[in-house]
Design a protein around this motif. Structure first.
Motif, PDB file in Angstrom:
ATOM      1  N   UNK A  73     -82.110  43.551  83.472  1.00 43.71           N
ATOM      2  CA  UNK A  73     -82.372  42.891  82.121  1.00 43.71           C
ATOM      3  C   UNK A  73     -83.038  41.249  82.941  1.00 43.71           C
ATOM      4  N   UNK A  74     -82.581  40.992  83.962  1.00 43.34           N
ATOM      5  CA  UNK A  74     -83.451  40.221  84.473  1.00 43.34           C
ATOM      6  C   UNK A  74     -85.340  40.285  84.452  1.00 43.34           C
ATOM      7  N   UNK A  75     -85.481  41.263  84.384  1.00 45.24           N
ATOM      8  CA  UNK A  75     -87.759  41.730  84.323  1.00 45.24           C
ATOM      9  C   UNK A  75     -87.941  41.820  83.001  1.00 45.24           C
ATOM     10  N   UNK A  76     -86.909  42.969  82.061  1.00 45.72           N
ATOM     11  CA  UNK A  76     -87.192  42.875  80.390  1.00 45.72           C
ATOM     12  C   UNK A  76     -86.867  41.335  79.480  1.00 45.72           C
ATOM     13  N   UNK A  77     -85.967  40.990  80.064  1.00 42.91           N
ATOM     14  CA  UNK A  77     -85.446  39.474  78.503  1.00 42.91           C
ATOM     15  C   UNK A  77     -86.709  38.270  79.255  1.00 42.91           C
ATOM     16  N   UNK A  78     -86.900  38.348  80.281  1.00 41.39           N
ATOM     17  CA  UNK A  78     -88.599  37.378  80.603  1.00 41.39           C
ATOM     18  C   UNK A  78     -89.458  38.102  79.524  1.00 41.39           C
ATOM     19  N   UNK A  79     -89.966  38.649  80.408  1.00 42.78           N
ATOM     20  CA  UNK A  79     -90.800  39.212  79.007  1.00 42.78           C
ATOM     21  C   UNK A  79     -91.008  39.390  78.147  1.00 42.78           C
ATOM     22  N   UNK A  80     -90.076  40.095  77.771  1.00 41.48           N
ATOM     23  CA  UNK A  80     -89.543  40.486  75.781  1.00 41.48           C
ATOM     24  C   UNK A  80     -89.795  38.741  75.526  1.00 41.48           C
ATOM     25  N   UNK A  92     -89.865  44.607  64.595  1.00 42.83           N
ATOM     26  CA  UNK A  92     -90.121  45.761  64.137  1.00 42.83           C
ATOM     27  C   UNK A  92     -91.032  46.156  65.581  1.00 42.83           C
ATOM     28  N   UNK A  93     -92.143  45.646  65.141  1.00 43.76           N
ATOM     29  CA  UNK A  93     -92.741  45.976  67.044  1.00 43.76           C
ATOM     30  C   UNK A  93     -92.005  45.599  67.855  1.00 43.76           C
ATOM     31  N   UNK A  94     -91.519  44.390  67.702  1.00 47.65           N
ATOM     32  CA  UNK A  94     -90.484  44.197  69.172  1.00 47.65           C
ATOM     33  C   UNK A  94     -89.304  45.310  70.057  1.00 47.65           C
ATOM     34  N   UNK A  95     -88.948  45.196  68.766  1.00 50.94           N
ATOM     35  CA  UNK A  95     -88.459  46.708  68.747  1.00 50.94           C
ATOM     36  C   UNK A  95     -88.184  48.109  68.830  1.00 50.94           C
ATOM     37  N   UNK A  96     -89.095  48.296  68.692  1.00 53.85           N
ATOM     38  CA  UNK A  96     -90.618  49.720  68.833  1.00 53.85           C
ATOM     39  C   UNK A  96     -90.891  49.767  70.499  1.00 53.85           C
ATOM     40  N   UNK A  97     -90.848  48.693  71.329  1.00 56.54           N
ATOM     41  CA  UNK A  97     -91.835  48.159  72.865  1.00 56.54           C
ATOM     42  C   UNK A  97     -90.553  48.448  73.159  1.00 56.54           C
ATOM     43  N   UNK A  98     -89.682  47.519  73.162  1.00 58.91           N
ATOM     44  CA  UNK A  98     -88.986  46.840  74.519  1.00 58.91           C
ATOM     45  C   UNK A  98     -87.691  48.108  74.036  1.00 58.91           C
ATOM     46  N   UNK A 100     -86.866  51.450  74.057  1.00 56.21           N
ATOM     47  CA  UNK A 100     -88.263  52.667  75.213  1.00 56.21           C
ATOM     48  C   UNK A 100     -88.206  52.000  76.163  1.00 56.21           C
ATOM     49  N   UNK A 101     -88.960  51.365  76.220  1.00 61.91           N
ATOM     50  CA  UNK A 101     -88.915  50.353  78.127  1.00 61.91           C
ATOM     51  C   UNK A 101     -88.028  50.192  78.365  1.00 61.91           C
ATOM     52  N   UNK A 102     -86.747  49.594  77.876  1.00 63.88           N
ATOM     53  CA  UNK A 102     -85.768  49.216  78.677  1.00 63.88           C
ATOM     54  C   UNK A 102     -84.937  50.588  79.224  1.00 63.88           C
ATOM     55  N   UNK A 103     -84.711  50.887  77.471  1.00 66.17           N
ATOM     56  CA  UNK A 103     -83.989  52.740  78.423  1.00 66.17           C
ATOM     57  C   UNK A 103     -84.436  53.712  79.581  1.00 66.17           C
ATOM     58  N   UNK A 104     -85.771  53.484  79.897  1.00 61.45           N
ATOM     59  CA  UNK A 104     -86.412  53.917  80.024  1.00 61.45           C
ATOM     60  C   UNK A 104     -86.306  53.727  81.772  1.00 61.45           C
ATOM     61  N   UNK A 105     -86.497  52.137  81.468  1.00 61.73           N
ATOM     62  CA  UNK A 105     -86.160  51.644  82.783  1.00 61.73           C
ATOM     63  C   UNK A 105     -85.121  51.827  83.654  1.00 61.73           C
ATOM     64  N   UNK A 106     -83.493  51.678  83.242  1.00 62.53           N
ATOM     65  CA  UNK A 106     -82.822  52.170  82.492  1.00 62.53           C
ATOM     66  C   UNK A 106     -82.188  53.379  83.372  1.00 62.53           C
ATOM     67  N   UNK A 107     -82.810  54.552  82.788  1.00 67.71           N
ATOM     68  CA  UNK A 107     -82.227  55.743  83.143  1.00 67.71           C
ATOM     69  C   UNK A 107     -82.972  56.245  84.239  1.00 67.71           C
TER      70      UNK A 107
END
Ligand SMILES: [Zn+2]
Length: 140
Positions: A73-80, A92-98, A100-107
């Protein structure tokens, strides 16, 4: 001067929390750094295949998901927010980017944070890592 941490012998029994957490974060045994810590995604092995350390006594519980959420959260939210402010892409582009990135980072981070938490517990002789002389009633 009173020693704050009880030790069970000489230098051999000192445990470095930094190296234990680093080994755990690398999915390795916190004691030897060679054996695998997990048998599945985040399922801990009952004992180290290399040194025989009993890993069943850990209690990582909910801490690894909290740590993962805080870091991601502290990395991805400021980036978004920065991308939104600088480029203002369609939602829609933001959802398409963030997403998967948030899911992969968490995983990727969840097993590392669980391993680090197990390493920290081992280094501090918490729960099942207290040693043979520990009082079984004094579970902290
Ligand atoms: Zn080991």
């Amino acid at each position: 001067m009173t020693q704050a941490v009880q030790t069970f012998g000489g230098d051999r029994d000192r445990r470095s929390w930094a190296s234990a957490m680093a080994r755990g974060a690398a999915h390795k045994c916190p004691e030897c750094g060679r054996g695998k810590l997990f048998s599945g995604y985040v399922k801990t092995k009952p004992q180290c295949e290399s040194c025989g350390l009993d890993l069943s006594g850990h209690r990582a519980d909910d801490a690894p998901p909290y740590i993962t959420i805080i870091i991601v959260g502290h990395v991805m939210i400021p980036l978004a927010l920065a991308v939104k402010q600088l480029f203002d892409p369609p939602i829609t582009l933001q959802f398409a980017i963030w997403l998967p990135l948030i899911t992969l980072a968490s995983w990727a981070l969840l097993p590392a944070s669980k391993g680090a938490m197990i390493g920290l517990q081992w280094a501090n002789r918490m729960h099942g890592f207290a040693g043979p002389d520990a009082d079984p009633e004094a579970d902290v």
